[in-house]
Design a protein around this motif. Sequence first.
Motif, mmCIF file in Angstrom:
data_model
loop_
_atom_site.group_PDB
_atom_site.id
_atom_site.type_symbol
_atom_site.label_atom_id
_atom_site.label_comp_id
_atom_site.label_asym_id
_atom_site.label_seq_id
_atom_site.Cartn_x
_atom_site.Cartn_y
_atom_site.Cartn_z
ATOM 1 N N HIS A 1 4.548 10.868 -8.885
ATOM 2 C CA HIS A 1 3.955 11.245 -10.171
ATOM 3 C C HIS A 1 2.900 12.299 -9.866
ATOM 4 N N LYS A 2 3.336 13.538 -9.734
ATOM 5 C CA LYS A 2 2.519 14.644 -9.225
ATOM 6 C C LYS A 2 1.188 14.816 -9.953
ATOM 7 N N ASN A 3 1.115 14.444 -11.205
ATOM 8 C CA ASN A 3 -0.130 14.643 -11.930
ATOM 9 C C ASN A 3 -1.155 13.549 -11.632
ATOM 10 N N ILE A 4 -0.806 12.621 -10.759
ATOM 11 C CA ILE A 4 -1.712 11.539 -10.389
ATOM 12 C C ILE A 4 -2.187 11.789 -8.972
ATOM 13 N N ASN A 5 -3.489 11.778 -8.784
ATOM 14 C CA ASN A 5 -4.058 11.969 -7.455
ATOM 15 C C ASN A 5 -4.816 10.724 -7.039
ATOM 16 N N LEU A 6 -4.734 10.400 -5.775
ATOM 17 C CA LEU A 6 -5.494 9.292 -5.224
ATOM 18 C C LEU A 6 -6.859 9.829 -4.860
ATOM 19 N N GLU A 7 -7.860 9.340 -5.525
ATOM 20 C CA GLU A 7 -9.215 9.782 -5.226
ATOM 21 C C GLU A 7 -9.684 9.107 -3.953
ATOM 22 N N LEU A 8 -10.661 9.690 -3.333
ATOM 23 C CA LEU A 8 -11.188 9.168 -2.082
ATOM 24 C C LEU A 8 -11.618 7.721 -2.221
ATOM 25 N N ARG B 1 0.842 -1.202 0.000
ATOM 26 C CA ARG B 1 0.000 0.000 0.000
ATOM 27 C C ARG B 1 0.880 1.256 0.000
ATOM 28 N N ASN B 2 1.900 1.254 0.829
ATOM 29 C CA ASN B 2 2.800 2.404 0.886
ATOM 30 C C ASN B 2 3.576 2.587 -0.417
ATOM 31 N N LYS B 3 4.000 1.491 -1.021
ATOM 32 C CA LYS B 3 4.720 1.580 -2.301
ATOM 33 C C LYS B 3 3.822 2.197 -3.379
ATOM 34 N N ALA B 4 2.556 1.769 -3.419
ATOM 35 C CA ALA B 4 1.621 2.315 -4.411
ATOM 36 C C ALA B 4 1.376 3.802 -4.168
ATOM 37 N N LYS B 5 1.214 4.177 -2.910
ATOM 38 C CA LYS B 5 0.985 5.590 -2.603
ATOM 39 C C LYS B 5 2.236 6.425 -2.882
ATOM 40 N N ASP B 6 3.407 5.869 -2.624
ATOM 41 C CA ASP B 6 4.649 6.570 -2.959
ATOM 42 C C ASP B 6 4.730 6.812 -4.464
ATOM 43 N N PHE B 7 4.317 5.823 -5.228
ATOM 44 C CA PHE B 7 4.299 5.967 -6.689
ATOM 45 C C PHE B 7 3.405 7.145 -7.079
#
Length: 188
Positions: free
Chosen positions: A91-98, A81-87
Amino acid sequence: MNERILLMRLKHKSERALTEVIERYTAYVTTIIREILNDKATAEDVEELVADTFIALWTTAERIDYIHYSSLKAYIGMIARNKAKDFLRTHKNINLELYDDVLVIDDGVEKKILQKEQQQYIKDLLNRLKPEDRKIFLLYYYQYIKIDEIASIMQMNPQTVKTRLRRGRETLRILLSDEENIAYEDKD
């Protein structure tokens, strides 16, 4: 071999234990990473993050307190989970949606339905925050924007942003507590 024994063997740098962990948990790690990244990464990115997860497990194995982390699956899930969120962060143009913030525990239909209900519940709680506080909360926790950047975006002092984040967390804690009390009273 049970998870606690695998953890102990990993701690002592057993390559055989690592091989068993990889065989046992590759599908699980892949599922977590795919769920979080959704369509925001290539198949090669996912494969690389899966490999990075097991490398991180290997390199941190000697520090794992195998008595407290009796669940290797949960520990590996946390790393993935942390690796995916670090990715996503890099990649600043990618946001994790709720609705993308899901930790996959099981592939069962019932679990996925429960996760969707929890996501909706979190969304509803966040919607009860003041609009400005909700925006700060989402920028910080879901788009991984740093406090200084949020302060610039919101035209606020960084300390004000920190205070609003703290108050937002406290408000959510109170809302959750109130919900639990109502649920408890309903049982009586």
